[in-house]
Design a protein around this motif. Structure first.
Motif, PDB file in Angstrom:
ATOM      1  N   ILE A   1       5.656  -1.565   3.731  1.00 23.72           N
ATOM      2  CA  ILE A   1       6.977  -2.174   3.509  1.00 23.72           C
ATOM      3  C   ILE A   1       6.839  -3.472   2.721  1.00 23.72           C
ATOM      4  N   ALA A   2       5.847  -4.281   3.089  1.00 27.55           N
ATOM      5  CA  ALA A   2       5.632  -5.556   2.403  1.00 27.55           C
ATOM      6  C   ALA A   2       5.291  -5.338   0.933  1.00 27.55           C
ATOM      7  N   TYR A   3       4.473  -4.310   0.642  1.00 29.03           N
ATOM      8  CA  TYR A   3       4.094  -4.043  -0.749  1.00 29.03           C
ATOM      9  C   TYR A   3       5.275  -3.512  -1.560  1.00 29.03           C
ATOM     10  N   VAL A   4       6.132  -2.703  -0.943  1.00 31.22           N
ATOM     11  CA  VAL A   4       7.327  -2.222  -1.639  1.00 31.22           C
ATOM     12  C   VAL A   4       8.221  -3.405  -2.022  1.00 31.22           C
ATOM     13  N   PHE A   5       8.404  -4.328  -1.073  1.00 31.48           N
ATOM     14  CA  PHE A   5       9.219  -5.508  -1.359  1.00 31.48           C
ATOM     15  C   PHE A   5       8.572  -6.346  -2.453  1.00 31.48           C
ATOM     16  N   LEU A   6       7.241  -6.439  -2.422  1.00 36.16           N
ATOM     17  CA  LEU A   6       6.527  -7.201  -3.446  1.00 36.16           C
ATOM     18  C   LEU A   6       6.688  -6.565  -4.816  1.00 36.16           C
TER      19      LEU A   6
END
Length: 361
Positions: A81-86
């Motif tokens: 999820i964090a990488y998608v947001f990034l």
């Protein structure tokens, strides 16, 4: 009194810290990165969901170690999820972000790293409690494991929010780093050193436990006539855990070293040229973990295959299985946990008699 810049956009801080942007990933380069990132993130979501579902579905995994393993998979899912947001807030978009949105972007990454790190540390403690007492699994209750999991996420969220809570350079531009333009260099030094020290401690602990288990198993093996797979069950379990830890250290150490160099204000280290590659390496850790689970644990892999194939004949397949699970401890009537000595001598560690009893019940 220093002036604070809470209302500025990120382009102000990038310019103030002289962050190099000539190599910014734009156009085709950015599209390729987004495509690969999307593929890996989808794999992270699907594979780690399967790991969590396997632990829930298979009663052989209903032990503290596997609950913590499922929580590690949840941390990897959160990392996705964090990488998608990034991905959707990087490149040219970075300079248009508000301070709060940039804090959120980095906070998600920091939280995912901390959740994985603390979870591995808790697994190390659980392994130490069990193996050093000559048990395969600790006697932690479900309530205690639940409390530990909640504590892991509470610590992770807090550490991810520390810069937002005040340890930043919004009121002291001279203290800003170049990689994280609104993070204080002192915070980056603290963050990277803390994680590297924890890495070192866990490596030492796991090596010590592994050497102890291998030595003890070899001694016991010379006095028993059980099968090799039963004798080596504790060692195989430790190999799985050490592989997970090794992958974590390899994937995250380069990025932490780069953050440390930036915190030390190393202007000649060329950290801007490697920061994105090390971030992708960190992403690969969340991709590798589910592969390690399935490769190192036959029972985990067979459970995941059954779920993928939507098979409803789990019980029959368990009866027909001729392979002894590599890391799974079969249930015993001893609620305090099975001992390695008893498991090797009496065959309670995934013993043939235990499986036979289940098949006849």
């Amino acid at each position: 009194m220093n002036e604070c810049y809470y209302d500025k956009r990120m382009d102000f801080f990038y310019n103030m810290t002289n962050t190099a942007t000539v190599d910014e990933w734009t156009g085709p380069k950015l599209i390729v990165v987004l495509c690969f990132g999307t593929f890996f993130c989808l794999f992270i979501f699907i594979s780690n969901s399967l790991v969590i579902a396997a632990v829930v579905k298979n009663k052989r995994f209903h032990f503290p170690f596997y609950y913590l393993l499922a929580n590690l998979a949840a941390a990897d899912f959160f990392a996705g999820i964090a990488y998608v947001f990034l991905m959707f807030n990087t490149g040219p978009v970075s300079k248009t972000l508000t301070v709060n949105r940039w804090f959120l972007r980095q906070g998600l990454l920091d939280t995912s790293l901390t959740a994985s790190l603390v979870n591995l540390l808790v697994i190390a403690v659980e392994r130490h409690m069990s193996i050093m007492r000559m048990k395969i699994h600790s006697n932690l209750t479900k309530k205690r494991v639940t409390f530990l999991i909640i504590s892991i996420w509470a610590i992770a969220i807090f550490m991810g929010a520390v810069p937002t809570l005040g340890w930043n350079c919004l009121c002291d531009i001279t203290a800003c780093s170049s990689l994280a333009p609104i993070y204080s260099r002192s915070y980056l030094v603290f963050w990277s050193v803390l994680n590297l020290v924890v890495f070192f401690i866990m490596v030492v602990v796991y090596i010590r436990i592994y050497m102890y288990v291998q030595r003890k198993t070899n001694v016991l093996s010379s006095h028993t006539s059980g099968s090799i797979s039963r004798r080596r069950t504790p060692v195989k379990l430790m190999k799985t855990v050490m592989t997970l830890l090794g992958a974590f250290v390899v994937c995250w150490t380069p990025g932490l070293v780069v953050l440390l160099l930036d915190g030390l204000n190393c202007t000649y280290c060329g950290i801007q040229n490697v920061k994105r590659w090390f971030l992708l390496l960190a992403l690969m850790n969340s991709v590798m973990n589910p592969i390690i689970y399935s490769y190192k644990d036959d029972e985990m892999w067979s459970t995941m295959k059954r779920m993928i194939c939507c098979s409803s004949e789990d019980k029959n397949q368990d009866r027909r299985s001729s392979r002894v699970p590599s890391t799974v401890l079969c249930r015993s009537t001893d609620t305090s946990g099975n001992y390695i000595e008893d498991g090797i001598i009496q065959g309670t560690i995934c013993g043939k008699g235990d499986l036979g009893d289940k098949g006849n019940s």
